[in-house]
Design a protein around this motif. Structure first.
Motif, PDB file in Angstrom:
ATOM      1  N   SER A 186       0.853  -1.183   0.000  1.00 59.37           N
ATOM      2  CA  SER A 186       0.000   0.000   0.000  1.00 59.37           C
ATOM      3  C   SER A 186       0.894   1.241   0.000  1.00 59.37           C
ATOM      4  O   SER A 186       1.542   1.519   1.017  1.00 59.37           O
ATOM      5  CB  SER A 186      -0.907   0.018   1.237  1.00 59.37           C
ATOM      6  OG  SER A 186      -1.765  -1.105   1.250  1.00 59.37           O
ATOM      7  N   PRO A 187       0.955   1.968  -1.091  1.00 65.86           N
ATOM      8  CA  PRO A 187       1.785   3.175  -1.129  1.00 65.86           C
ATOM      9  C   PRO A 187       1.385   4.155  -0.032  1.00 65.86           C
ATOM     10  O   PRO A 187       0.201   4.361   0.233  1.00 65.86           O
ATOM     11  CB  PRO A 187       1.509   3.756  -2.520  1.00 65.86           C
ATOM     12  CG  PRO A 187       1.083   2.580  -3.330  1.00 65.86           C
ATOM     13  CD  PRO A 187       0.309   1.710  -2.390  1.00 65.86           C
ATOM     14  N   LYS A 188       2.377   4.757   0.621  1.00 64.23           N
ATOM     15  CA  LYS A 188       2.109   5.699   1.701  1.00 64.23           C
ATOM     16  C   LYS A 188       1.768   7.087   1.170  1.00 64.23           C
ATOM     17  O   LYS A 188       1.214   7.915   1.876  1.00 64.23           O
ATOM     18  CB  LYS A 188       3.321   5.772   2.638  1.00 64.23           C
ATOM     19  CG  LYS A 188       3.603   4.451   3.350  1.00 64.23           C
ATOM     20  CD  LYS A 188       4.745   4.594   4.318  1.00 64.23           C
ATOM     21  CE  LYS A 188       5.057   3.263   5.012  1.00 64.23           C
ATOM     22  NZ  LYS A 188       3.929   2.776   5.812  1.00 64.23           N
ATOM     23  N   LYS A 189       2.125   7.352  -0.077  1.00 61.18           N
ATOM     24  CA  LYS A 189       1.820   8.634  -0.687  1.00 61.18           C
ATOM     25  C   LYS A 189       0.871   8.415  -1.856  1.00 61.18           C
ATOM     26  O   LYS A 189       0.723   7.313  -2.373  1.00 61.18           O
ATOM     27  CB  LYS A 189       3.107   9.307  -1.177  1.00 61.18           C
ATOM     28  CG  LYS A 189       4.109   9.610  -0.063  1.00 61.18           C
ATOM     29  CD  LYS A 189       5.354  10.272  -0.628  1.00 61.18           C
ATOM     30  CE  LYS A 189       6.364  10.573   0.471  1.00 61.18           C
ATOM     31  NZ  LYS A 189       7.598  11.215  -0.061  1.00 61.18           N
ATOM     32  N   LYS A 190       0.225   9.488  -2.265  1.00 57.18           N
ATOM     33  CA  LYS A 190      -0.682   9.403  -3.396  1.00 57.18           C
ATOM     34  C   LYS A 190       0.073   8.912  -4.618  1.00 57.18           C
ATOM     35  O   LYS A 190       1.130   9.428  -4.959  1.00 57.18           O
ATOM     36  CB  LYS A 190      -1.307  10.767  -3.678  1.00 57.18           C
ATOM     37  CG  LYS A 190      -2.400  10.725  -4.742  1.00 57.18           C
ATOM     38  CD  LYS A 190      -3.050  12.079  -4.916  1.00 57.18           C
ATOM     39  CE  LYS A 190      -4.156  12.014  -5.962  1.00 57.18           C
ATOM     40  NZ  LYS A 190      -4.808  13.334  -6.160  1.00 57.18           N
ATOM     41  N   ALA A 191      -0.448   7.893  -5.261  1.00 59.01           N
ATOM     42  CA  ALA A 191       0.262   7.282  -6.376  1.00 59.01           C
ATOM     43  C   ALA A 191      -0.708   6.943  -7.496  1.00 59.01           C
ATOM     44  O   ALA A 191      -1.900   7.200  -7.413  1.00 59.01           O
ATOM     45  CB  ALA A 191       0.981   6.018  -5.903  1.00 59.01           C
ATOM     46  N   TYR A 192      -0.175   6.341  -8.549  1.00 60.52           N
ATOM     47  CA  TYR A 192      -0.987   5.945  -9.688  1.00 60.52           C
ATOM     48  C   TYR A 192      -1.889   4.770  -9.374  1.00 60.52           C
ATOM     49  O   TYR A 192      -2.808   4.458 -10.113  1.00 60.52           O
ATOM     50  CB  TYR A 192      -0.082   5.597 -10.879  1.00 60.52           C
ATOM     51  CG  TYR A 192       0.945   4.536 -10.538  1.00 60.52           C
ATOM     52  CD1 TYR A 192       0.643   3.189 -10.658  1.00 60.52           C
ATOM     53  CD2 TYR A 192       2.206   4.893 -10.076  1.00 60.52           C
ATOM     54  CE1 TYR A 192       1.561   2.213 -10.337  1.00 60.52           C
ATOM     55  CE2 TYR A 192       3.135   3.929  -9.753  1.00 60.52           C
ATOM     56  CZ  TYR A 192       2.804   2.590  -9.881  1.00 60.52           C
ATOM     57  OH  TYR A 192       3.725   1.623  -9.543  1.00 60.52           O
ATOM     58  N   SER A 193      -1.620   4.066  -8.269  1.00 61.81           N
ATOM     59  CA  SER A 193      -2.415   2.908  -7.888  1.00 61.81           C
ATOM     60  C   SER A 193      -2.518   2.843  -6.367  1.00 61.81           C
ATOM     61  O   SER A 193      -1.521   3.006  -5.675  1.00 61.81           O
ATOM     62  CB  SER A 193      -1.771   1.619  -8.420  1.00 61.81           C
ATOM     63  OG  SER A 193      -2.528   0.481  -8.040  1.00 61.81           O
ATOM     64  N   PRO A 194      -3.710   2.581  -5.817  1.00 64.29           N
ATOM     65  CA  PRO A 194      -3.854   2.487  -4.362  1.00 64.29           C
ATOM     66  C   PRO A 194      -3.177   1.257  -3.776  1.00 64.29           C
ATOM     67  O   PRO A 194      -2.845   1.227  -2.594  1.00 64.29           O
ATOM     68  CB  PRO A 194      -5.369   2.430  -4.154  1.00 64.29           C
ATOM     69  CG  PRO A 194      -5.902   1.872  -5.444  1.00 64.29           C
ATOM     70  CD  PRO A 194      -4.994   2.418  -6.511  1.00 64.29           C
ATOM     71  N   LEU A 195      -2.975   0.236  -4.608  1.00 64.46           N
ATOM     72  CA  LEU A 195      -2.321  -0.997  -4.183  1.00 64.46           C
ATOM     73  C   LEU A 195      -1.403  -1.486  -5.289  1.00 64.46           C
ATOM     74  O   LEU A 195      -1.675  -1.283  -6.474  1.00 64.46           O
ATOM     75  CB  LEU A 195      -3.353  -2.096  -3.874  1.00 64.46           C
ATOM     76  CG  LEU A 195      -4.278  -1.882  -2.682  1.00 64.46           C
ATOM     77  CD1 LEU A 195      -5.349  -2.959  -2.673  1.00 64.46           C
ATOM     78  CD2 LEU A 195      -3.505  -1.894  -1.367  1.00 64.46           C
ATOM     79  N   ILE A 196      -0.330  -2.151  -4.880  1.00 67.23           N
ATOM     80  CA  ILE A 196       0.592  -2.775  -5.826  1.00 67.23           C
ATOM     81  C   ILE A 196       0.780  -4.220  -5.383  1.00 67.23           C
ATOM     82  O   ILE A 196       1.032  -4.482  -4.209  1.00 67.23           O
ATOM     83  CB  ILE A 196       1.943  -2.040  -5.857  1.00 67.23           C
ATOM     84  CG1 ILE A 196       1.732  -0.589  -6.339  1.00 67.23           C
ATOM     85  CG2 ILE A 196       2.932  -2.752  -6.763  1.00 67.23           C
ATOM     86  CD1 ILE A 196       2.931   0.290  -6.168  1.00 67.23           C
ATOM     87  N   CYS A 235       4.916  -4.542 -16.256  1.00 68.54           N
ATOM     88  CA  CYS A 235       3.834  -4.757 -15.295  1.00 68.54           C
ATOM     89  C   CYS A 235       2.497  -4.917 -16.004  1.00 68.54           C
ATOM     90  O   CYS A 235       2.360  -4.610 -17.183  1.00 68.54           O
ATOM     91  CB  CYS A 235       3.760  -3.604 -14.301  1.00 68.54           C
ATOM     92  SG  CYS A 235       4.956  -3.748 -12.964  1.00 68.54           S
ATOM     93  N   ILE A 236       1.509  -5.364 -15.248  1.00 67.67           N
ATOM     94  CA  ILE A 236       0.163  -5.561 -15.771  1.00 67.67           C
ATOM     95  C   ILE A 236      -0.752  -4.545 -15.099  1.00 67.67           C
ATOM     96  O   ILE A 236      -0.996  -4.628 -13.895  1.00 67.67           O
ATOM     97  CB  ILE A 236      -0.322  -7.000 -15.513  1.00 67.67           C
ATOM     98  CG1 ILE A 236       0.657  -7.994 -16.159  1.00 67.67           C
ATOM     99  CG2 ILE A 236      -1.729  -7.199 -16.058  1.00 67.67           C
ATOM    100  CD1 ILE A 236       0.604  -9.384 -15.572  1.00 67.67           C
ATOM    101  N   ARG A 237      -1.202  -3.557 -15.864  1.00 65.07           N
ATOM    102  CA  ARG A 237      -2.107  -2.542 -15.334  1.00 65.07           C
ATOM    103  C   ARG A 237      -3.533  -3.043 -15.445  1.00 65.07           C
ATOM    104  O   ARG A 237      -3.951  -3.510 -16.515  1.00 65.07           O
ATOM    105  CB  ARG A 237      -1.953  -1.233 -16.111  1.00 65.07           C
ATOM    106  CG  ARG A 237      -0.553  -0.657 -16.081  1.00 65.07           C
ATOM    107  CD  ARG A 237      -0.514   0.620 -16.920  1.00 65.07           C
ATOM    108  NE  ARG A 237       0.847   1.068 -17.157  1.00 65.07           N
ATOM    109  CZ  ARG A 237       1.169   2.032 -18.006  1.00 65.07           C
ATOM    110  NH1 ARG A 237       0.219   2.635 -18.703  1.00 65.07           N
ATOM    111  NH2 ARG A 237       2.437   2.385 -18.166  1.00 65.07           N
ATOM    112  N   VAL A 238      -4.274  -2.936 -14.359  1.00 64.11           N
ATOM    113  CA  VAL A 238      -5.613  -3.516 -14.323  1.00 64.11           C
ATOM    114  C   VAL A 238      -6.644  -2.466 -13.898  1.00 64.11           C
ATOM    115  O   VAL A 238      -6.319  -1.522 -13.180  1.00 64.11           O
ATOM    116  CB  VAL A 238      -5.659  -4.724 -13.372  1.00 64.11           C
ATOM    117  CG1 VAL A 238      -4.621  -5.764 -13.764  1.00 64.11           C
ATOM    118  CG2 VAL A 238      -5.457  -4.303 -11.907  1.00 64.11           C
ATOM    119  N   PRO A 239      -7.906  -2.641 -14.303  1.00 61.27           N
ATOM    120  CA  PRO A 239      -8.973  -1.743 -13.856  1.00 61.27           C
ATOM    121  C   PRO A 239      -9.199  -1.850 -12.346  1.00 61.27           C
ATOM    122  O   PRO A 239      -8.779  -2.827 -11.707  1.00 61.27           O
ATOM    123  CB  PRO A 239     -10.198  -2.238 -14.630  1.00 61.27           C
ATOM    124  CG  PRO A 239      -9.655  -3.009 -15.785  1.00 61.27           C
ATOM    125  CD  PRO A 239      -8.389  -3.626 -15.290  1.00 61.27           C
ATOM    126  N   ALA A 240      -9.889  -0.865 -11.791  1.00 65.62           N
ATOM    127  CA  ALA A 240     -10.097  -0.787 -10.345  1.00 65.62           C
ATOM    128  C   ALA A 240     -10.780  -2.031  -9.786  1.00 65.62           C
ATOM    129  O   ALA A 240     -10.393  -2.544  -8.725  1.00 65.62           O
ATOM    130  CB  ALA A 240     -10.902   0.467 -10.007  1.00 65.62           C
TER     131      ALA A 240
END
Length: 259
Positions: A186-196, A235-240
Motif C-alpha cells: 500500500s503506497p504511503k503517498k498518493k500514487a498511480y495505484s492504491p495498491l501494488i 507490469c500488468i495494469r488492471v482496472p479498479a
C-alpha cells in the motif's frame, strides 16, 4: 506511449512511487533479518527474495503447467536446497516487502517441498524441509493472456471476472510462465495505484528500473485508455474492480502469464 512511474521499496516502506521492473505486489488460510536455521545463518547464504539472483538451483520445467494451489509459509528463515538432503544454497525469509512469504509448491517428496522462488532468474525453484512450515491451499488462480490482453480470475471452476488490461510493450514485454502473488504493498503517498501486488517474476529485458530489481506486478492505472494496449515496462495494469479482486486473493496464489 504511456509508461509506468518508477517505484522503490526499501524494507516494507514504499518511497518514490513507481514500478514494473522496480519493486513492485494476503494469504490465506494468504530484505529482512531473521533467525538462524539449523547450522545455517541468515547472512551465510543469499536470501531468496525479489532483490536477489540465485544460482545452482533447479528451474521450473513445467512453465505453463497448472499448480496444485498448495502454498507454504516459513514461520522463520529456512534453508533452500538444490536437492533434498544436499547442501543449502540459499535461505527463504519469513517476510518479504512487508508481507508474509507464501510460495507455491511445484513438487513434493517425503519431508520436502520444491517451491517457486521470487528471485532471479525467472522460474527458479528450490527444496525446503516440510517440517515447521505452515501449509494452506489457494483455490484461486489468475490467468493473463498477453495476446488478447485479458486477465481472468478463477475461484476453483468459478470465474470471478475477466478484464481487459495493459501489458508490456514490444521492448519491455511482460514475462511469461507460471508465477505467484508475492506481496501486497500500500503506497504511503498518493500514487498511480492504491495498491501494488508484486509477482514472483521479473522483467526479461530490464535488470533494474526506478531503483528496484525489475519486479513485475499487478497495479491500477488512472487513465483507462491504456487498457487493451501493450505499453508498460512489463507490469500488468488492471482496472479498479480487477485490482480489488486480486487484492483479496491469498498470497502465494498461482498466476499464469500466457503468450
Amino acid at each position: 506511449m504511456s509508461l509506468d512511474v518508477p517505484c522503490r521499496v526499501i524494507g516494507s516502506a514504499l518511497v518514490a512511487i513507481s514500478l514494473v521492473a522496480s519493486t513492485p505486489a494476503g494469504v490465506a488460510a494468504s530484505p529482512v533479518t531473521l533467525a538462524t536455521v539449523a547450522s545455517v545463518t541468515a547472512t551465510a547464504l543469499p536470501k531468496a527474495t525479489t532483490f536477489t539472483e540465485l544460482s545452482g538451483l533447479p528451474q521450473d520445467a513445467d512453465t505453463y503447467g497448472k499448480l496444485s494451489g498448495i502454498v507454504v509459509h516459513p514461520a522463520r528463515t529456512v534453508a533452500v536446497y538444490a536437492l533434498p538432503g544436499g547442501k543449502p544454497t540459499a535461505t527463504l525469509p519469513a517476510k518479504q516487502l512487508g508481507s508474509q512469504t507464501w510460495v507455491p509448491v511445484v513438487e513434493a517428496r517425503k519431508g520436502w517441498y520444491r517451491v517457486l522462488l521470487p528471485s532471479k532468474p525467472n522460474h527458479v525453484t528450490g527444496w525446503i524441509k516440510a517440517k515447521g512450515l505452515k501449509k494452506a491451499r489457494s483455490r484461486y488462480r489468475a490467468i493473463v493472456k498477453l495476446g488478447t490482453r485479458q486477465l481472468t480470475v478463477m475461484a476453483a471452476s468459478k470465474k470471478l471476472g475477466t478484464w481487459t488490461v495493459a501489458v508490456g510493450g514490444p521492448e519491455t514485454p511482460t514475462p511469461v510462465g507460471r508465477t505467484f502473488l508475492l506481496a501486497l504493498v500500500s503506497p504511503k503517498k498518493k500514487a498511480y495505484s492504491p495498491l501494488i501486488l508484486p509477482l514472483g517474476t521479473h522483467s526479461s529485458t530490464l535488470d533494474t528500473f526506478g531503483g528496484g530489481p525489475g519486479t513485475v506486478a499487478f497495479h491500477g492505472w488512472p487513465d483507462r485508455k491504456v487498457f487493451g494496449k501493450a505499453v508498460t515496462h512489463g507490469c500488468i495494469r488492471v482496472p479498479a474492480r480487477a485490482l480489488k479482486v486480486l487484492a483479496g486473493l491469498p498470497l502465494g496464489t498461482p498466476v499464469l502469464i500466457a503468450p
